[in-house]
Design an enzyme around this catalytic site. Sequence first.
Site, PDB file in Angstrom:
ATOM      1  N   SER A  10       0.838  -1.200   0.000  1.00 20.66           N
ATOM      2  CA  SER A  10       0.000   0.000   0.000  1.00 20.66           C
ATOM      3  C   SER A  10       0.872   1.248   0.000  1.00 20.66           C
ATOM      4  O   SER A  10       2.042   1.212   0.412  1.00 20.66           O
ATOM      5  CB  SER A  10      -0.894   0.005   1.248  1.00 20.66           C
ATOM      6  OG  SER A  10      -1.500   1.259   1.451  1.00 20.66           O
ATOM      7  N   TYR A  56      -2.275  -0.819  10.397  1.00 21.71           N
ATOM      8  CA  TYR A  56      -2.390  -1.239   8.996  1.00 21.71           C
ATOM      9  C   TYR A  56      -1.141  -0.825   8.213  1.00 21.71           C
ATOM     10  O   TYR A  56      -0.583  -1.611   7.447  1.00 21.71           O
ATOM     11  CB  TYR A  56      -3.640  -0.607   8.381  1.00 21.71           C
ATOM     12  CG  TYR A  56      -3.819  -0.845   6.898  1.00 21.71           C
ATOM     13  CD1 TYR A  56      -4.393  -2.020   6.426  1.00 21.71           C
ATOM     14  CD2 TYR A  56      -3.449   0.127   5.964  1.00 21.71           C
ATOM     15  CE1 TYR A  56      -4.588  -2.231   5.070  1.00 21.71           C
ATOM     16  CE2 TYR A  56      -3.631  -0.071   4.612  1.00 21.71           C
ATOM     17  CZ  TYR A  56      -4.194  -1.251   4.166  1.00 21.71           C
ATOM     18  OH  TYR A  56      -4.375  -1.450   2.821  1.00 21.71           O
TER      19      TYR A  56
END
Length: 293
Positions: free
Chosen positions: A183, A196
Amino acid sequence: MNKDPMTVEKDTQAPEAGYRVPDIQGDMNPQPEVVKPNYKASGKLHGKVALITGGDSGIGQAIAVLYAKEGARVAIVYLEADQDAEGTKQMVEKEGSDCLLIKGDVGDPTFATQAVEQTIKKYGQLDILINNAAEQHYCEKLEDITNEQFERTFQTNIFGTFYFSREAIKHLKKGSTIINTTSITAYKGNPELMDYSATKGAILAFTRALSQNKDVLSKQIRINAVAPGPIWTPLIPSSFPKSEVKKFGLNTPMKRPGQPSEVAPAYVYLASDDASYMSGQTIHINGATTVNG
């Protein structure tokens, strides 16, 4: 997609909604774009078999459909969204391919073994592993991240990637590949997605390390990653407050969120022979945001 605010039909916002919201893609408004109308397949993955975690919706669903268009058979791993998984299966079969649905928790090492074994039993081979399953939880303060949340996020995102890679590598042959979904948060961080972001950084490091492993190199197996920016998937309305969903993606240079259809072609490239000299690398699809590394 235009700049109109994103909405959801049901009030499924985190953290009040809990860890996972099943079948949420059907409640999204607007619906994510899975495949570009002008996408032209050319058989790049003909005869190959792919195992895709988190393949029931969002980016995983888009990958599955494009892989089917390119001639691959696919096995889809999903947690609990039966309706979304069945929808993906129908879309894959509409392309003339075959789709195996496997339900379970990627953070369970026993399940990872079973999922790979089921894929091999069904298709007799495994050529592509896509580690895409993930969860995230919006938290503004570090002290609000509970031990349970922290452990669950790591269990799903990085432990799951490790477990499936460890099982798949036993069956992968020359020319096979593992593609991990990291990401933009691995590079920039996100102050409301601290745990995350940490898992996505771990996935990035794992991708680079595994690509240089002597056993992997000797087998000529390629390991790469894709680092999406803000993409309109069920993960967004299921984990962000409504106020954040409404402005999701508008802070990118392109002033909009991306669609799964704009990310999936990168996974086709990385799985195909076109990327035969590429390993240990990451493709960034993030609306023109520049990140280093």
